[in-house]
Structure formats: C-alpha cells, structure tokens
Write an enzyme that holds these catalytic residues in place. Structure first.
Site, mmCIF file in Angstrom:
data_model
loop_
_atom_site.group_PDB
_atom_site.id
_atom_site.type_symbol
_atom_site.label_atom_id
_atom_site.label_comp_id
_atom_site.label_asym_id
_atom_site.label_seq_id
_atom_site.Cartn_x
_atom_site.Cartn_y
_atom_site.Cartn_z
ATOM 1 N N ASP A 564 152.079 -58.200 -80.480
ATOM 2 C CA ASP A 564 151.231 -58.921 -79.666
ATOM 3 C C ASP A 564 150.173 -58.563 -78.922
ATOM 4 O O ASP A 564 149.075 -58.116 -79.693
ATOM 5 C CB ASP A 564 152.084 -60.020 -78.757
ATOM 6 C CG ASP A 564 153.200 -60.755 -79.576
ATOM 7 O OD1 ASP A 564 153.380 -60.535 -80.667
ATOM 8 O OD2 ASP A 564 153.653 -61.705 -79.112
ATOM 9 N N GLU A 794 164.988 -60.988 -73.337
ATOM 10 C CA GLU A 794 164.141 -60.462 -74.183
ATOM 11 C C GLU A 794 163.406 -59.165 -73.879
ATOM 12 O O GLU A 794 163.075 -58.602 -74.910
ATOM 13 C CB GLU A 794 162.985 -61.641 -74.229
ATOM 14 C CG GLU A 794 161.730 -61.283 -75.104
ATOM 15 C CD GLU A 794 160.401 -62.364 -74.879
ATOM 16 O OE1 GLU A 794 159.774 -62.589 -75.711
ATOM 17 O OE2 GLU A 794 160.567 -63.175 -73.915
#
Length: 824
Positions: A564, A794
């Site tokens: 990302d 996460e």
C-alpha cells in the site's frame, strides 16, 4: 519486320482519319473515357473495400480485446468435485462476516444465522442487535476457540458482562449433506456469577433465508416440539426441518417472523422493521416480539416467504439447541441434541486437541496449556474464517469504456478479517495457505483450485474478490472495480513451494491430478506477470497501478504490491522498477521449475528464468546501493516532499482546501536508498540472496539495529531514519506500512533466518542468534496482546507492541502458530 511495318502503317492511317472525321473522333473518345472511368471506379471500390475490411477487422479485434478480460481461461475447470460431491465439506460456517451462521457450498444455498440482543439495551433503529461482525459493536472478544475446518467448532463471544458461547457439530448421513446441531449458551462472566441480580433477559433470533435464486420454500412448523420450528425444501437440501430445544434455563417468551426480505444483506434491517411491543396479559410486562406473518395480502401477490425467524427470549443463564435434520438422512439412532450433542462435541474437541499436538507439537516444545489454547484459537479462527461465496466481479480493462461483469463463479477461501475484510484477497490467501495446508492439505488444494478457476484467458486473476450481496454490502462502491492491468504478489507460488517441500513424497493420485490441472494455469499466470509487469530494463519488473498525476498523496500508493503506502519513488514513471516484484517473479519461476520436475514436464525455460533472476550479480546491478549498502527500488525520486495546505483564494469564505503535495527539490532517476524497510529485505525474505554473500551479513546487522527495524515486538516495516517513517500519506490517511509491525513479513523473516541458520555459510551463527531473538519477540508479543485484548490484530505498534488496525485479524497474523511449531 514487314508485318510490323504494315501494322504501323495501319495505325497511322486510322489516326489520320480520325483527325478529320467527327464521327470517328467521337467514337474513340467515348471508349477511352469509359475505360478510364471503369478502371478508376474499380480502384476506388478496392480502396473502399480495404477500408471497410480494415474497419471490420479493427472493430472485431477491439471487440475481441474487450471480451478477453471476462473470458475464462478455458473450459477445463480446476474444481472437479464440489457441493454434495464433497459431503464432509458441504455444510460449514461459510459466512465469516457473521458472528455465527451456517450455509452450504452451493451457489444457491439456504442460509441460517444468529442474531441476539438484550431487550433492556436495545436502542431505536436496532442499535444493540448483533448480527454481522462489526468493530463498532465494541465486543470485548469474539472468535473460535476450536474449529477443525470441517466437522465442528466452538466459539466464545464476550458481550458486556455476558459470555455467549456458540458451537456446532455435523453428522454425515443421507444424500444431502447430513445433519447438524448448533448450541447457543449465554451466561455471566465468571467474576459476575455471584451477582445473579445482574443477569438479564436475552433474545436469541435464529433465522433461515433464501436468496433470490434459491429454488424451494421455507415455512414455520410446530411439529414434534413445544417451540416453533422451521421446515423447508430446496434443490440442494431436499426436505429439511429445524427444531429448537431449550437445553437449559427457561424460555420466557417466543415469537416469530415470516416475511419477504429484500436481500441477504438486509436481514437485520428486516428484523428491526418487524419488532413490536406486546403483552401476554393486561397486567404483564410488555415484551419486544417479532411481528409474525408479514406477507402481501391474498390476491395481490403469490410471493412465498424467503425469510423465517424465530425469537426465543430467556433469562441468563440460558441455552438453546438448534437442530437441523435432513429429510434424506434415513433412520437415526438418536437426535443430535442435549447430552448426545454434549458427548459428540466433547469427542470432537478431544480429537482436535490430539491432532493439533500431532501437527504442531507445542506441548513437547514446552508451551503452557494457556499458550497452546492461544495457538489453537489462532488456527481455529483461520479455519473458521473460511467462506464460500458466489457471484460476479466487476472488472475493467483498457479497451472497455465501462466496467464489465466477470462470469458468475464460486470462491472457497479464507478471509483476512471477519469484521473488516470478510472477503477473498489474492495476496493474503497465499499466506493463509501456508497454515491451512499444514493442517489440511486437501482443503488448501480446494481453495487454490477455486482461486485459479477465476483466471481469465489473459492469465489474470482479480486481486480482490467481492462476490455476492453480503460481500458487496461491506465495501464502498469505488473499491469494487478490479483492473486487469493490476497485479498482486503471486503468493500462491510461496504456498506451492511449501507444499512441494513438505508433501513431495506424500502426494496421492488425486492431489497430483489437481497439480496437473493447475500447471497450465500457473504457466499462464507466470506469463502474464512476466509480460505485463516487466520493467524498462532487461531483468527488471514494475508494479502497475501507481497514480503519476496525483498531488494529494505524499508518496503515491502501490496497492498492487500489497504494501500500500510503503514509500517508493516519489514520482511514478514507466522507468521505475521494484525489488520486491523482482524477487516474487524469481520465486515463481523457481517453483514452476520444481513443479514441472514433479509432474515430469519440461520446465527448462522456468529453470533458466529462475537461474537468471537468482543471479545475485544481476540483482545487485539493478537494485543494490553501494552508497547506502542496501537493496532498493529505482525510480524518479526526491525525498524533499511535504504536504501543505494551499493558500485560500481571495475573498472566498469557508474554503475546505485539502492539503497537497509540494515538491521542494526536483526528482532525479536514482535508487530510492534513503528508505530502508521491508522492501529492502526481499532478496533475504525470499531466500534469493546467496548464503555466502557479504550483503547477507549487512542485512542481518541492519535488521538487528534498534535504530532501523529491530524492536522487542518484531521488525517494524520502515526504519526510524527513513524520510517517511510514520508520516501520513494524505491529511486523511494515517501511516499504514510506514513503521507498524506486520506478522506476514515477520514470518518470512523468521522463516529465512531459519533457512540461513541451517545452511552452510559464514553467517550461519549470526542468523541462528537473530532467528531465536526475532521468533521469540514476535510470538511473545502476539500472545500477550491476545491475552490482554482478546484479539489477534492486523498490525502492532513498533513502540509499545500494542495491537492496531482492524481486529480480529486472524488471517496472516495466525502464522504465529507456524513460528511456534517451527513449520517453515
């Protein structure tokens, strides 16, 4: 010669005559003009014909290019057995976005599920009703404690002061997938059990629903039970019944709903709209109940209900068994309910515990019962997070003006997060496959087969799968469309590399047949990567999908890389190339070569490609910075960028001017070596770096440096001295891969350290030392945060080790189980 003279004389005479004769002259002129006109017309007809043909060919070719994006790879499917052909996997908890629900691996499955609420806490608009896994619900904990991916599961949910336990057990029989029973038990937390006055009523809502394409019916029934039940029939299930048995406690009130729901994504809304206040007797307290039958009036519509729900309200502690029985099961010796269910569940739990120890050996490694329970929960959440989806993706290619629909297809896959990402992601699934294949190779091969059935004729697989109305309801519209120019790391090659290493001598004929079917698709996938993602320099590769025009992002994201907002070249161009993609392609070629050997295929070209890319001299020439002594991307780059709010326009009020990127120093083509982080490690992470390379020694030193990547909780994603360490990418986007600790990359690092620690070379001892430290740090922190918060996360904070991002995230974070068992 006389003949020639005679002809010549004749021609001369005619020409002389024609000059003095008007009739003769007129006749010759018309014939010549006619011949010329005919010739010209014929010429233009040929030209026009060629143009028309060219246009037709061009349009035909354009049409061909337009349809390639949504044309399947071929007619030979990877999945050759599905649905009822695999009865042991037919029913399952294949709706991972729900706290608890079961469905079948059938494209038009009947779905069942649980909602619950505490009447005293119910707010207007249905706030307080639990159904979908939502971070906003603020549950202290939820997740599977044990789940074998096939026959049973046990889940614990902590909602305020209450513990909601859900479990299920399947029993095969008949021709429609057999029976199952689910138990829902509600009690107070242990430290509140001596304060029974704090117990309160709870309403459990169990429903059955049909989607718009399911052929069949459902209705209410009171047969063979004191409580309202459900009966139905569908093409996949035949006839069936669902009965409710009060296992413990008392049912205070019962109500039902039989209606038409507008879609599976609006079931909670349908329940909320139907809630009513009612009284059993004039003096009795009013209760919240379901509205009963809500169907169109007779004569207006013949629509049958597609949604039937039963609400049972009881006083905590309270327990209910939901018993699904297939009409084709045959003679049952006993019903899977009450003590029979309790014994069956206990048997499955004992079997799971032994199988877990046989697989990972944590007890013999000295882990405590509490730590083993943590590892069981991590694996179980991975397996319990496997879903079955059916639908069609929206895809876009260069040749279509608007997105088009992919073909309708199923997908059997694990998901990263039940709350935030309850759908399939291509690069996540390769990591998931490492753990799943360790537990059950056949389940993983089935998952791989479903993914590769989504390959189109180009060799492309959409990187994010949003199939079905429930999946679509969880994602903003702008993220739905997938583009066929964009890749994702081909992590399935990592899974296959692991499978070949672990199971090379234990592959049955059926498993080999699956790999035989997979091989041509892997070839096509590799070819797609090797052509569409190649760089401008021989041997280089470039992620597509970066936005070269944006001025909103501090560093344009590279979503296709999976990392990302990890910093790349500041100004994207076609001349940049990326070290992580280079390494992924090298591993892909190497895995294909090994698979070709297993299948007795000619894999020479893949072996050549692997040798070419694994040549450290080539890799170094493209990506090694002698100045910074690290591997790096190459591109058009400057570190002198910042976000700045533009000055307001004159005499304009209430302007909301978003910050934009300002470039303070012109970029230049160079290695992006001022940035050090996960991307810099990829030659090491994917074990392309030679064991005797001095660069391995440098990487080990840099990894272990606390000022760079090392923390007591794992490796941070970006070094503290990198220009964009923990910097926001826009004023709205906080840092994501800019310092936080991610477990998938830490797993690759631990795995590689184990490799170099067991491979002869001058840095073997150093790798061994770093391996022990890093493995211990990651395992300890992930466990501690689970015990503290109830979740796997996460990502983890590099300063405190605290979990961050979404939760639960028992996708690749669950790879901590493999680290504990040293399964690499």
């Amino acid at each position: 010669m006389a003949r020639q003279r005679r002809i010549a004389n004749q021609v001369d005479t005619k020409l002389d005559k024609g000059t003095n004769s008007s009739s003769s002259n007129g006749s010759n002129s018309t014939n010549n003009r006619s011949r010329k006109t005919t010739s010209l017309l014929s010429y233009w007809k040929q030209i026009i014909g060629c143009i028309v043909l060219g246009i037709a060919v061009t349009l035909g070719y354009m049409g061909y290019l337009e349809t390639r994006v949504n044309t399947p790879f071929d007619d030979k499917k990877m999945v050759v057995r599905g649905g009822l052909e695999v009865p042991e996997q037919f029913w399952g908890t294949y709706r991972p976005g729900l706290y608890f629900g079961l469905k079948t691996r059938d494209p038009t499955s009947v779905v069942t599920g649980l909602m619950w609420y505490f009447p005293k806490r119910l707010k207007p608009g249905g706030d307080g009703i639990r159904h979908w896994c939502e971070q906003g619900d603020g549950l202290e904990k939820y997740g599977w404690l044990q789940h074998d991916g096939s026959t049973f599961g046990v889940q614990q949910i902590i909602d305020g002061v209450h513990v909601v336990d859900t479990s299920f057990v399947k029993r095969l029989g008949g021709s429609h997938g057999g029976d199952w029973t689910a138990r829902i038990s509600v009690d107070l937390k242990p430290n509140f059990k001596n304060q029974r006055s704090q117990g309160e009523d709870i309403s459990l809502v169990w429903y059955t629903a049909l989607d718009e394409e399911t052929k069949g019916f459902i209705s209410l029934t009171n047969s063979a039970t004191k409580l309202t039940g459900i009966k139905g029939e569908s093409s996949g299930l035949g006839e069936f019944t669902i009965k409710f048995t009060n296992h413990s406690g008392e049912v205070l009130h019962e109500s039902f709903l039989s209606t038409i729901a507008p879609g599976l994504h609006l079931l909670k809304e349908t329940v909320v709209a139907s809630l009513r206040l009612a009284q059993d007797k004039p003096a009795a307290p009013r209760r919240i109940v379901l509205a009963g039958e809500l169907l169109p009036e007779a004569g207006i519509s013949k629509a049958e209900p597609n949604f039937v729900a039963v609400q049972l309200t009881g006083r905590v502690p309270f327990s209910v068994d939901v018993v699904f029985e297939s009409g084709s099961f045959g003679t049952r010796q006993d019903t899977l309910v009450g003590e029979t269910y309790t014994k069956a569940l206990s048997w499955h739990q004992a079997r799971f515990t032994q199988r877990f120890e046989d697989t990972f050996g944590l007890q013999k490694r000295g882990y405590s019962p509490k730590e083993v329970s943590f590892a069981q929960a991590a694996l179980s959440n991975m397996l319990g997070g496997i879903g079955y989806f059916f639908g069609t993706s929206k895809v876009q290619n260069f040749y279509t003006k608007e997105p088009v629909h992919y073909w309708r297809a199923p997908l059997y896959t694990a998901v990263p997060s039940r709350s935030f990402f309850p759908r399939g992601f291509l690069w996540d699934e390769g990591f998931h496959g490492l753990l799943i294949s360790t537990w059950d190779l056949d389940v993983e091969l089935d998952i791989i087969s479903h993914w590769f059935d989504l390959m189109n004729v180009e060799g492309w697989i959409p990187r994010e799968q949003i199939l079905g109305v429930e999946a679509l309801a969880k994602i903003p519209e702008e993220f739905v469309v997938q583009r066929n120019t964009n890749a994702n790391p081909p992590t399935f090659f990592l899974t296959l590399q692991y499978i070949l290493k672990k199971y090379y001598n234990h592959l049955s004929e059926g498993r080999l047949a699956t790999l035989e079917r997979l091989y041509p698709r892997l070839q096509a996938w590799f070819s797609w990567f090797n052509t569409t993602q190649k760089g401008s320099v021989p041997g280089s590769y470039r992620w597509r999908g970066r936005d070269p025009l944006t001025n909103r992002e501090l560093n344009p994201k590279t979503l296709t890389s999976g990392l990302d907002d990890y910093p790349r070249a500041s100004h994207p161009t076609e001349s940049e190339h990326h070290i992580d993609l280079y390494c992924w392609i090298a591993i892909a070629a190497d895995t294909l070569a090994k698979l070709a050997t297993l299948l007795d295929r000619d894999g020479y070209k893949y072996e050549q490609t692997a040798d070419y890319l694994k040549d450290n001299d080539l890799m170094d020439s493209l990506h090694w910075s002698n100045f910074a002594e690290r591997y790096a991307d190459y591109g058009y780059h400057t570190d002198s960028v910042k976000l700045k709010r533009p000055k307001p326009l004159p005499r304009s009020q209430n302007q909301n001017m978003e910050m934009v990127r300002v470039t303070l120093k012109n970029p230049e083509y160079r290695l992006v070596d001022s940035t050090f982080g996960y991307v810099s490690l990829f030659p090491f992470l994917l074990q392309i770096l030679e064991p005797d390379s001095p660069k391995l020694n440098q990487i080990l030193d840099d990894m272990r440096n606390p000022d760079l990547l090392w923390t007591n909780y794992g490796l941070r994603s970006l070094s503290k001295n990198s220009p964009l360490y923990m910097k926001r990418n826009t004023e709205h986007d906080p840092p994501y891969w800019r310092g936080q600790i991610w477990i998938n990359i830490n797993f690759l690092a631990v795995r590689s350290l184990h490799f170099y620690a067991h491979t002869d070379g001058p840095f073997k001892e150093k790798a061994t030392k770093v391996y022990r430290e890093l493995r211990g740090n990651v395992i300890e922190n992930v466990m501690n945060q689970y015990f503290k918060t109830g979740y796997l996360w996460e990502q983890y904070n590099d300063e405190t080790g605290e979990g961050s991002g979404c939760r639960p995230f028992t996708g690749w974070t669950a790879l901590v189980v493999m680290m504990m068992g040293e399964q690499y």
